[in-house]
Design a protein around this motif. Structure first.
Motif, short mmCIF file in Angstrom:
data_model
loop_
_atom_site.label_atom_id
_atom_site.label_comp_id
_atom_site.label_asym_id
_atom_site.label_seq_id
_atom_site.Cartn_x
_atom_site.Cartn_y
_atom_site.Cartn_z
N TYR A 29 1.33 -1.40 0.14
CA TYR A 29 -0.01 -0.26 0.61
C TYR A 29 0.58 1.35 -0.17
CZ TYR A 29 -3.81 3.42 1.37
OH TYR A 29 -4.73 4.64 1.44
N ARG A 30 1.73 1.57 1.54
CA ARG A 30 2.56 2.34 1.12
C ARG A 30 3.42 2.81 -0.23
NH1 ARG A 30 2.14 1.42 6.08
NH2 ARG A 30 3.10 -0.77 6.25
N CYS A 31 3.63 1.41 -1.10
CA CYS A 31 4.15 1.80 -2.95
C CYS A 31 3.64 2.19 -3.66
CB CYS A 31 4.62 0.37 -3.42
SG CYS A 31 5.97 -0.56 -2.17
N LEU A 32 2.06 2.86 -3.80
CA LEU A 32 1.26 3.15 -4.04
C LEU A 32 1.10 5.22 -3.68
CD1 LEU A 32 -1.59 0.41 -3.77
CD2 LEU A 32 0.40 0.39 -5.31
N THR A 33 1.83 5.39 -4.77
CA THR A 33 2.08 6.94 -3.84
C THR A 33 0.96 7.99 -4.46
OG1 THR A 33 3.38 7.30 -5.87
CG2 THR A 33 4.46 7.40 -4.14
N ARG A 34 0.13 7.64 -5.69
CA ARG A 34 -1.59 8.18 -6.03
C ARG A 34 -2.65 7.30 -6.85
NH1 ARG A 34 -1.25 12.88 -10.89
NH2 ARG A 34 -3.05 13.94 -10.45
N ARG A 35 -3.90 7.54 -5.54
CA ARG A 35 -5.17 6.59 -6.22
C ARG A 35 -4.49 5.69 -5.49
NH1 ARG A 35 -5.66 11.61 -8.18
NH2 ARG A 35 -6.66 11.81 -9.68
N ALA A 36 -3.90 5.46 -4.25
CA ALA A 36 -3.39 4.17 -3.24
C ALA A 36 -4.62 3.41 -3.33
CB ALA A 36 -2.80 4.83 -2.40
N ASP A 37 -6.09 4.08 -1.98
CA ASP A 37 -6.80 3.44 -2.29
C ASP A 37 -7.51 2.37 -3.41
OD1 ASP A 37 -6.67 3.79 0.24
OD2 ASP A 37 -8.03 5.27 0.35
N GLU A 38 -7.66 2.75 -4.80
CA GLU A 38 -8.12 2.28 -5.29
C GLU A 38 -7.16 1.40 -6.41
OE1 GLU A 38 -10.32 1.00 -9.09
OE2 GLU A 38 -10.90 1.89 -6.99
N HIS A 65 -13.66 -4.69 -4.77
CA HIS A 65 -13.80 -3.73 -5.64
C HIS A 65 -14.88 -2.98 -5.04
CE1 HIS A 65 -13.28 -0.73 -8.74
NE2 HIS A 65 -12.34 -0.33 -8.54
N ARG A 66 -14.69 -2.14 -4.07
CA ARG A 66 -15.66 -1.74 -3.62
C ARG A 66 -15.62 0.32 -3.69
NH1 ARG A 66 -13.82 -1.54 2.67
NH2 ARG A 66 -11.88 -0.69 1.95
N ARG A 67 -15.31 0.47 -4.85
CA ARG A 67 -14.98 1.28 -5.69
C ARG A 67 -16.57 1.22 -7.32
NH1 ARG A 67 -12.03 2.30 -2.14
NH2 ARG A 67 -11.10 4.21 -1.11
N GLY A 68 -16.23 2.17 -7.41
CA GLY A 68 -17.39 2.24 -8.71
C GLY A 68 -16.57 2.89 -10.77
N HIS A 69 -17.00 1.76 -11.24
CA HIS A 69 -16.26 2.06 -12.36
C HIS A 69 -14.98 3.01 -12.33
CE1 HIS A 69 -19.77 3.77 -14.26
NE2 HIS A 69 -18.87 3.68 -15.08
N GLY A 70 -15.57 4.36 -12.20
CA GLY A 70 -15.03 5.88 -12.51
C GLY A 70 -13.78 5.36 -12.05
N ALA A 71 -13.92 5.07 -10.57
CA ALA A 71 -12.74 5.17 -9.64
C ALA A 71 -11.54 4.35 -10.17
CB ALA A 71 -13.28 5.24 -8.22
N LEU A 72 -12.19 3.14 -11.00
CA LEU A 72 -11.05 2.41 -11.52
C LEU A 72 -10.86 2.64 -12.82
CD1 LEU A 72 -11.66 -1.68 -12.45
CD2 LEU A 72 -11.27 -0.10 -14.29
N TYR A 73 -10.90 3.90 -13.73
CA TYR A 73 -10.62 4.16 -14.56
C TYR A 73 -9.60 5.08 -14.13
CZ TYR A 73 -12.67 1.22 -17.78
OH TYR A 73 -13.81 0.29 -18.64
N GLY A 75 -8.14 5.42 -11.22
CA GLY A 75 -7.00 5.00 -10.77
C GLY A 75 -5.24 4.71 -12.12
N LEU A 76 -6.35 4.39 -13.03
CA LEU A 76 -5.09 3.63 -13.80
C LEU A 76 -4.65 4.47 -14.80
CD1 LEU A 76 -7.26 0.12 -15.41
CD2 LEU A 76 -5.54 0.72 -14.16
N ASN A 77 -5.37 5.39 -14.43
CA ASN A 77 -4.97 6.77 -15.59
C ASN A 77 -4.24 7.61 -14.38
OD1 ASN A 77 -6.36 5.87 -17.97
ND2 ASN A 77 -8.03 6.98 -17.84
N CYS A 78 -4.13 7.63 -13.01
CA CYS A 78 -3.95 8.94 -12.68
C CYS A 78 -2.51 7.96 -12.04
CB CYS A 78 -4.62 9.74 -12.31
SG CYS A 78 -5.58 11.06 -13.57
N GLY A 79 -3.60 6.31 -10.86
CA GLY A 79 -2.45 6.49 -10.65
C GLY A 79 -0.94 6.32 -10.63
N GLN A 80 -0.16 6.02 -9.31
CA GLN A 80 2.15 6.16 -9.60
C GLN A 80 1.54 4.93 -8.59
OE1 GLN A 80 2.81 10.25 -9.27
NE2 GLN A 80 2.11 10.55 -11.05
N VAL A 81 3.39 4.16 -9.02
CA VAL A 81 3.85 3.21 -7.89
C VAL A 81 5.16 3.41 -8.15
CG1 VAL A 81 3.84 0.39 -8.10
CG2 VAL A 81 1.88 1.30 -8.40
N ASP A 82 5.45 2.82 -6.48
CA ASP A 82 7.21 3.95 -6.73
C ASP A 82 7.40 2.10 -6.79
OD1 ASP A 82 9.45 4.65 -5.75
OD2 ASP A 82 9.07 4.85 -3.65
#
Length: 207
Positions: A29-38, A65-73, A75-82
């Motif tokens: 979880y701490r390796c996920l630096t942006r949109r970590a929850d999603e 996956h407790r969020r909607g499909h909008g959060a999924l996209y 997370g993939l578009n804007c999320g970041q991983v260290d």
């Protein structure tokens, strides 16, 4: 973070390996630096899905996956991983051994075929072996080749411990990338205390 850990009931498990799993989940979880929850919920959905994952929409319907499909996209578009931190965490996990105590690393390329994704950058022609028709049916299909390093273990088992993966680009020299990747993996294994002077030499298997 606590809600993410409790979502699978790991905290209630009395198995001795539960502490190790709980710790790794926290580090992941701490390796996920942006949109970590999603991204965390998406990872759990992939791991817990029954059968192969064919569409992202199916993942958004998974119980994990407790969020909607909008959060999924999003997370993939804007999320970041260290990635470097994640590589370090993977190296700290128990490493399989062969022949009793020797670390054996295998390195090979696995393609992610994207023949219809004409706008995706840095696609290359990936070699795909013919199935049931002999070598004459081998093809080269546009996609992304990923070079993976895994630790092997003895015995009749197909599981491997993935330690690193890099995507090869059109301008990369495969030999240079391979040498640098192996040096980095071996260095992280040493830093994690898996190999010391006097231990059996690390064996590397490649084609």
């Amino acid at each position: 973070m606590s809600s993410m850990v409790l979502s699978t009931g790991v905290d209630q498990c009395s198995d001795p390996g539960a502490d190790e799993l709980r710790q790794f989940r926290g580090e992941l979880y701490r390796c996920l630096t942006r949109r970590a929850d999603e991204l965390f919920e998406l990872t759990e959905a992939v791991l817990c899905a029954e059968g192969p994952v064919k569409t992202l929409v199916d993942l958004s319907l998974a119980p994990e996956h407790r969020r909607g499909h909008g959060a999924l996209y999003d997370g993939l578009n804007c999320g970041q991983v260290d990635a470097e931190r994640l590589r370090g965490q993977l190296s700290r996990l128990p490493v399989p051994r062969m022949f009793g105590t020797r670390i054996v690393l295998a390195i090979d390329v696995s393609p992610w075929l994207r023949p219809d994704a004409t706008t995706c950058p840095d696609r290359m022609f990936c070699h795909v072996y013919g199935r049931g028709r002999g070598r004459s049916a081998d093809q080269r299909i546009p996609g992304w080749p990923y070079q993976v390093v895994a630790a092997l273990e003895s015995g009749p088992i197909s599981w491997t411990a993935i330690l690193d993966a890099v995507r090869l680009g059109p301008d990369d020299d495969a030999t240079s990338v391979t040498a640098a990747q192996l040096r980095a993996v071996v260095g992280r294994l040493q830093d994690a205390g898996h190999w010391h002077d006097g231990d059996p030499a690390i064996m590397v298997v490649m084609d």
